[in-house]
Design a protein around this motif. Structure first.
Motif, PDB file in Angstrom:
ATOM      1  N   GLY A   1       6.193   6.353  -3.147  1.00 57.32           N
ATOM      2  CA  GLY A   1       5.365   4.639  -3.217  1.00 57.32           C
ATOM      3  C   GLY A   1       4.770   3.688  -3.716  1.00 57.32           C
TER       4      GLY A   1
ATOM      5  N   SER B   1       0.739  -1.868  -0.274  1.00 53.35           N
ATOM      6  CA  SER B   1       0.005  -0.487  -0.073  1.00 53.35           C
ATOM      7  C   SER B   1       0.894   1.276  -0.193  1.00 53.35           C
ATOM      8  CB  SER B   1      -1.119   0.087   1.298  1.00 53.35           C
ATOM      9  OG  SER B   1      -0.180   0.317   2.072  1.00 53.35           O
ATOM     10  N   ALA B   2       0.051   2.535   0.019  1.00 52.15           N
ATOM     11  CA  ALA B   2       0.637   3.718  -0.688  1.00 52.15           C
ATOM     12  C   ALA B   2      -0.080   4.659  -0.653  1.00 52.15           C
ATOM     13  CB  ALA B   2       1.641   3.879  -1.659  1.00 52.15           C
ATOM     14  N   HIS B   3      -0.055   6.015   0.237  1.00 46.86           N
ATOM     15  CA  HIS B   3      -1.159   6.330   0.531  1.00 46.86           C
ATOM     16  C   HIS B   3      -1.560   8.137  -0.756  1.00 46.86           C
ATOM     17  CE1 HIS B   3       1.089  10.085   2.085  1.00 46.86           C
ATOM     18  NE2 HIS B   3       2.267   9.479   2.015  1.00 46.86           N
TER      19      HIS B   3
ATOM     20  N   ASN C   1       4.609  10.420  -1.168  1.00 47.42           N
ATOM     21  CA  ASN C   1       3.782   9.181  -1.583  1.00 47.42           C
ATOM     22  C   ASN C   1       3.741   8.784  -2.515  1.00 47.42           C
ATOM     23  OD1 ASN C   1       3.080  11.352  -2.400  1.00 47.42           O
ATOM     24  ND2 ASN C   1       0.170  11.171  -1.993  1.00 47.42           N
TER      25      ASN C   1
END
Length: 131
Positions: A123, A90-92, A120
Motif C-alpha cells: 500500500g 492512505s496506508a499504514h 502495509n
C-alpha cells in the motif's frame, strides 16, 4: 457488470499503468518493508515515505510527531479550488513486529519474501507510484 468495468477505457489504462510500473513498485515495496516500523516507532519508515512523496512530486509533505505522513497532489487539471471535495488515499506505516525481528526482504524470482511484505508495504509503495 464486472466485464463492463474491465472494458472501460479508463480502467484499462489504469491497469496497463499498474502492469508497466509493477517492477518499480516492487522495489519500493521491498525497500520500505525492510525499514523496521514497530507500532510507536515508525519514524524511520515515515521519513522515507515523506522523501518518496517529495520524489514523486507531491506537495506540502509533512511528517508529524507520531510519524504520520501527509502530502497533496495538485495536478494541472485540478488547479481549481476544491469545491467538490477531495480523495484520500492512505496506508499504514506500522508493523506488528517488535524491534528485535529481522525485517529484511529477499527475492526469489518474482516473489518478495519478508515479514510484513504484503501487509502495509504494498500500500505504501503504491501511494508513491508515479503516474
Amino acid at each position: 457488470m464486472i466485464d463492463a468495468v474491465l472494458l472501460n477505457e479508463r480502467v484499462r489504462t489504469a491497469r496497463a499503468h499498474i502492469e508497466r510500473s509493477d517492477e518499480a513498485t516492487l522495489g519500493r515495496q521491498a525497500a520500505l518493508s525492510a525499514i523496521p516500523a514497530p507500532t510507536g516507532a515508525e519514524g524511520a519508515r515515515g521519513t522515507r515515505v515523506a522523501e518518496m512523496f517529495g520524489e514523486a512530486g507531491l506537495e506540502n509533505v509533512t511528517l508529524d510527531e507520531v510519524g504520520n505522513v501527509r502530502a497533496w497532489f495538485v495536478g494541472a487539471q485540478h488547479a481549481a479550488p476544491l469545491r467538490h471535495g477531495c480523495v484520500v488515499l492512505s496506508a499504514h506505516l506500522d508493523t506488528v513486529f517488535g524491534p528485535e525481528l529481522d525485517v529484511s526482504v529477499s527475492r526469489r524470482g518474482p516473489r518478495l519474501e519478508g515479514p510484513g511484505i504484503a501487509d502495509n508495504a504494498r500500500g505504501l509503495a503504491a501511494l508513491v507510484g508515479r503516474a
